[in-house]
Design an enzyme around this catalytic site. Structure first.
Site, mmCIF file in Angstrom:
data_model
loop_
_atom_site.group_PDB
_atom_site.id
_atom_site.type_symbol
_atom_site.label_atom_id
_atom_site.label_comp_id
_atom_site.label_asym_id
_atom_site.label_seq_id
_atom_site.Cartn_x
_atom_site.Cartn_y
_atom_site.Cartn_z
ATOM 1 N N PHE A 149 12.067 -19.380 -11.409
ATOM 2 C CA PHE A 149 12.963 -20.290 -12.138
ATOM 3 C C PHE A 149 12.535 -20.492 -13.578
ATOM 4 C CE2 PHE A 149 9.617 -23.372 -11.289
ATOM 5 C CZ PHE A 149 9.648 -24.144 -12.443
ATOM 6 N N LYS A 173 17.700 -10.504 -7.827
ATOM 7 C CA LYS A 173 17.769 -11.718 -7.001
ATOM 8 C C LYS A 173 17.066 -12.793 -7.811
ATOM 9 C CE LYS A 173 16.102 -14.433 -4.652
ATOM 10 N NZ LYS A 173 16.049 -15.845 -5.136
ATOM 11 N N GLU A 176 17.215 -19.377 -7.330
ATOM 12 C CA GLU A 176 18.393 -20.173 -6.958
ATOM 13 C C GLU A 176 18.432 -21.506 -7.710
ATOM 14 O OE1 GLU A 176 15.719 -19.347 -5.298
ATOM 15 O OE2 GLU A 176 15.477 -20.400 -3.396
ATOM 16 N N ARG A 177 17.346 -21.815 -8.481
ATOM 17 C CA ARG A 177 17.336 -23.085 -9.213
ATOM 18 C C ARG A 177 18.169 -23.022 -10.498
ATOM 19 N NH1 ARG A 177 15.147 -24.758 -5.375
ATOM 20 N NH2 ARG A 177 13.003 -24.372 -4.733
ATOM 21 N N SER A 226 5.373 -17.495 -7.385
ATOM 22 C CA SER A 226 4.106 -18.108 -6.975
ATOM 23 C C SER A 226 3.273 -17.115 -6.147
ATOM 24 C CB SER A 226 4.386 -19.371 -6.169
ATOM 25 O OG SER A 226 5.170 -19.047 -5.046
ATOM 26 N N CYS A 281 3.652 -19.646 -16.701
ATOM 27 C CA CYS A 281 2.509 -18.997 -16.059
ATOM 28 C C CYS A 281 1.396 -18.735 -17.058
ATOM 29 C CB CYS A 281 2.931 -17.694 -15.396
ATOM 30 S SG CYS A 281 3.390 -16.455 -16.594
ATOM 31 N N GLU A 384 -2.636 -24.616 -8.838
ATOM 32 C CA GLU A 384 -1.724 -24.495 -9.984
ATOM 33 C C GLU A 384 -0.788 -25.710 -9.938
ATOM 34 O OE1 GLU A 384 1.426 -21.517 -9.830
ATOM 35 O OE2 GLU A 384 1.168 -21.150 -11.964
HETATM 36 P P1 NAD Z 1 8.642 -19.082 -6.186
HETATM 37 O O1 NAD Z 1 7.569 -18.224 -5.655
HETATM 38 O O2 NAD Z 1 8.979 -20.335 -5.481
HETATM 39 O O3 NAD Z 1 10.025 -18.267 -6.270
HETATM 40 C C1 NAD Z 1 10.097 -16.994 -6.889
HETATM 41 C C2 NAD Z 1 11.204 -16.197 -6.218
HETATM 42 O O4 NAD Z 1 10.870 -16.002 -4.834
HETATM 43 C C3 NAD Z 1 12.566 -16.867 -6.255
HETATM 44 O O5 NAD Z 1 13.543 -15.907 -6.533
HETATM 45 C C4 NAD Z 1 12.703 -17.455 -4.855
HETATM 46 O O6 NAD Z 1 14.044 -17.500 -4.426
HETATM 47 C C5 NAD Z 1 11.908 -16.486 -3.999
HETATM 48 N N1 NAD Z 1 11.294 -17.141 -2.828
HETATM 49 C C6 NAD Z 1 10.860 -18.423 -2.746
HETATM 50 N N2 NAD Z 1 10.357 -18.670 -1.528
HETATM 51 C C7 NAD Z 1 10.462 -17.529 -0.814
HETATM 52 C C8 NAD Z 1 10.097 -17.152 0.513
HETATM 53 N N3 NAD Z 1 9.537 -18.016 1.349
HETATM 54 N N4 NAD Z 1 10.344 -15.894 0.904
HETATM 55 C C9 NAD Z 1 10.918 -15.013 0.073
HETATM 56 N N5 NAD Z 1 11.286 -15.314 -1.197
HETATM 57 C C10 NAD Z 1 11.050 -16.554 -1.647
HETATM 58 O O7 NAD Z 1 8.271 -19.374 -7.724
HETATM 59 P P2 NAD Z 1 9.008 -20.344 -8.736
HETATM 60 O O8 NAD Z 1 8.697 -21.754 -8.377
HETATM 61 O O9 NAD Z 1 10.416 -19.953 -8.932
HETATM 62 O O10 NAD Z 1 8.247 -19.960 -10.107
HETATM 63 C C11 NAD Z 1 7.040 -20.541 -10.502
HETATM 64 C C12 NAD Z 1 5.865 -19.663 -10.156
HETATM 65 O O11 NAD Z 1 6.004 -18.393 -10.781
HETATM 66 C C13 NAD Z 1 4.547 -20.205 -10.672
HETATM 67 O O12 NAD Z 1 3.569 -20.010 -9.688
HETATM 68 C C14 NAD Z 1 4.252 -19.353 -11.894
HETATM 69 O O13 NAD Z 1 2.898 -19.250 -12.235
HETATM 70 C C15 NAD Z 1 4.797 -18.044 -11.453
HETATM 71 N N6 NAD Z 1 5.081 -17.170 -12.575
HETATM 72 C C16 NAD Z 1 4.275 -16.098 -12.755
HETATM 73 C C17 NAD Z 1 4.499 -15.249 -13.830
HETATM 74 C C18 NAD Z 1 3.626 -14.048 -14.040
HETATM 75 O O14 NAD Z 1 4.025 -13.157 -14.773
HETATM 76 N N7 NAD Z 1 2.469 -13.985 -13.420
HETATM 77 C C19 NAD Z 1 5.552 -15.500 -14.701
HETATM 78 C C20 NAD Z 1 6.365 -16.604 -14.471
HETATM 79 C C21 NAD Z 1 6.126 -17.441 -13.402
#
Ligand code: NAD
Length: 499
Positions: A149, A173, A176-177, A226, A281, A384
């Site tokens: 998101f 994909k 969804e937020r 994450s 991140c 985090e």
């Molecule tokens: P998230 O892991 O909750 O969601 C990321 C994606 O995974 C979304 O599209 C979501 O729909 C999907 N998802 C969520 N739960 C799932 C599940 N149980 N099974 C399958 N798919 C699932 O992350 P977020 O809250 O959207 O984003 C924040 C996180 O992203 C933070 O941890 C941040 O550090 C990380 N991030 C990392 C980078 C990098 O390049 N390392 C860059 C940006 C953000």
């Protein structure tokens, strides 16, 4: 209520699964839209249509594909204000920050205009008698990107730009937020000349993600989000024989040496710690001053800067430093962790727990927090937080400071502030972290370098954007050719077009 569906075969379509999620305006706490959550059947149909469209796109010469990217850049600039407004309204970040989100994606698309050069193979003339050998970079076919998101424009573009330029069809994909901007990007790609079916945006949650991971046609998956989900997607995708790269969470340390310019370090920490409400991140979440004198000086400089921060809705204009966090759940989680820090003995030097904004009482705002005397065993250090919370860990020596960053399970970004070249050089060389800043707090590499963390911040062996992305989204084929001698034609006197 606004309904957001999917982008399939060049048009917006409604979802058919009967499932949807709420999309909030984080500044007011109101639900402003419903987004469809795709079923496995919807995802599989989107992939099948993409697979049917891909061979023609893959066979289109790279220069023509690059021209689509060139036009897309023009359209992004044309629609910058509209995109930023949509982004801020769903994410909550300020308009200048939303423009930065779009801009950092746009720069990767600019880099992709050079795809023909990056896709050139290798050639050995006369590898044997009458034998030439050459390698080609060919698209994988249908590939997918699953994005978070916090950068709803930048990260989808980091994925789709290189994937499409290499001749793949791409299933996005998004989170969804905040699904509006990814759908708008797909519309702009179509306007730029991308054939229908080559970019499909499928909104959804775990069901859609699992369908991507289990779909045999999908050859590659790029994920950002994450760490627990990154690890899950990496293992399930790899077990299904796909090429997978997953980028996860972070806990970025900034070491402040006694010889650093303290005003510069404090300014850097405030921007990198609290910008975008800490939902980056590459945010700095841990300050590591070396020596008590440095720590005391740094804290003294930080307090007035943090107390001056302006927190508000994006509609308040450029005057706001950061906006709300993305959901009520995120807000509560941050406050829970702050309380755990107090309970576990850290000193809460700036306490934002009572922060309220008149007229926005239901918004997901979190006031800025600063902790001192944080130790390794505390939850606020290990986890985090992804919010406007900066922890200070006091180190006695440079070696101890280094060990904090090196021993932490995350390895996305880090920084050192010093005036000493030898220390900076030693730090850059020894640190086990993917992106390093020297007097630069958020060292996000530009589009023509690559972006990726180490340890639990990255799974897979290639980085995002830059030349690595072109390796990730192509596979190499090597041809050994021997030609018998044959008829030689007469001369050609016209320039030929590469159609
Ligand atoms: P998230 O892991 O909750 O969601 C990321 C994606 O995974 C979304 O599209 C979501 O729909 C999907 N998802 C969520 N739960 C799932 C599940 N149980 N099974 C399958 N798919 C699932 O992350 P977020 O809250 O959207 O984003 C924040 C996180 O992203 C933070 O941890 C941040 O550090 C990380 N991030 C990392 C980078 C990098 O390049 N390392 C860059 C940006 C953000």
């Amino acid at each position: 209520m606004k309904e957001l569906g999917h982008w399939i075969n060049g048009k917006r379509v409604a979802g058919t699964s009967g499932r949807s999620a709420d999309v909030y305006n984080p500044a007011t706490g109101e639900v402003q839209a419903k987004v469809a959550l795709a079923s496995k059947a919807e995802l599989d149909a989107a992939v099948a249509a993409a697979a049917a469209a891909q061979p023609k796109w893959g066979a289109t010469n790279p220069q023509r594909r690059a021209r689509v990217m060139m036009e897309f850049v023009r359209l992004l600039n044309r629609d910058m204000d509209k995109l930023a407004e949509a982004l801020s309204s769903e994410h909550g970040k300020t308009i200048p920050d939303a423009k930065g989100d779009i801009q950092r994606g746009l720069e990767v698309i600019e880099f992709c205009i050079g795809a023909p050069h990056l896709l050139k193979g290798e050639f050995t003339d006369s590898a044997g008698p009458g034998i030439d050998m050459y390698s080609m970079r060919q698209p994988l076919g249908v590939v997918a990107g699953i994005t978070p998101f916090n950068f709803p424009a930048m990260i989808p573009m980091w994925k789709m730009g290189p994937a499409l330029s290499c001749g793949n069809a791409f299933i996005l994909k998004p989170s969804e937020r905040d699904p509006s901007v990814p759908l708008m990007l797909a519309e702009l790609m179509q306007e730029a000349g991308l054939p229908d079916g080559i970019l499909q945006v499928v909104n959804g949650d775990k069901e859609a993600v699992d369908a991507i991971l289990d779909n045999e046609t999908v050859q590659g998956v790029g994920f950002v989000g994450s760490t627990p989900i990154a690890q899950y997607i990496y293992s399930r995708g790899c077990a299904n024989g796909k090429r997978v790269q997953c980028f996860g969470g972070a806990k970025n340390h900034m070491i402040v040496m006694p010889d650093a310019d303290m005003d510069q370090a404090a300014d850097a920490l405030v921007g990198a710690g609290y910008g975008a409400a800490g939902e980056r991140c590459m945010a700095i979440s841990v300050a590591v001053p070396v020596g008590d004198k440095t720590a005391d000086a740094l804290i003294e400089k930080l307090i007035p800067r943090i107390e001056k921060l302006k927190v508000g809705p994006y509609t308040a204009g450029d005057d706001v430093d950061y906006g709300p966090v993305v959901t009520k759940a995120a807000q509560q989680n941050i406050l829970r962790l702050v309380n755990s820090g107090v309970d576990q003995g850290a000193t809460l030097v700036v306490d934002g727990r009572d922060f309220k904004l008149q007229g926005y009482e239901d918004g997901f705002f979190v006031g800025p927090h600063l902790f001192d005397n944080v130790t390794r065993d505390m939850d606020i250090y290990k986890t985090e937080i992804f919010g406007p919370v900066l922890s200070t860990v006091r180190a006695k020596t440079y070696e101890e400071a280094l060990s904090y960053a090196m021993d932490h399970e995350y390895g996305n970004g880090t920084a050192i502030f010093t005036r000493d070249g030898d220390t900076a050089r030693d730090f850059a060389s020894r640190i086990n972290i993917g992106m390093v800043g020297i007097n630069v707090p958020i060292p996000v590499p530009l589009a023509y370098h690559t972006f990726g963390g180490w340890k639990k911040s990255g799974f897979g062996d290639l980085n995002q954007h830059g030349p690595d992305a072109f390796r990730f989204y192509t596979r190499t084929k090597t041809v050994t050719a021997r030609w018998p001698s044959g008829l030689k034609e007469g001369g050609e006197f016209h320039f030929k077009q590469m159609d």
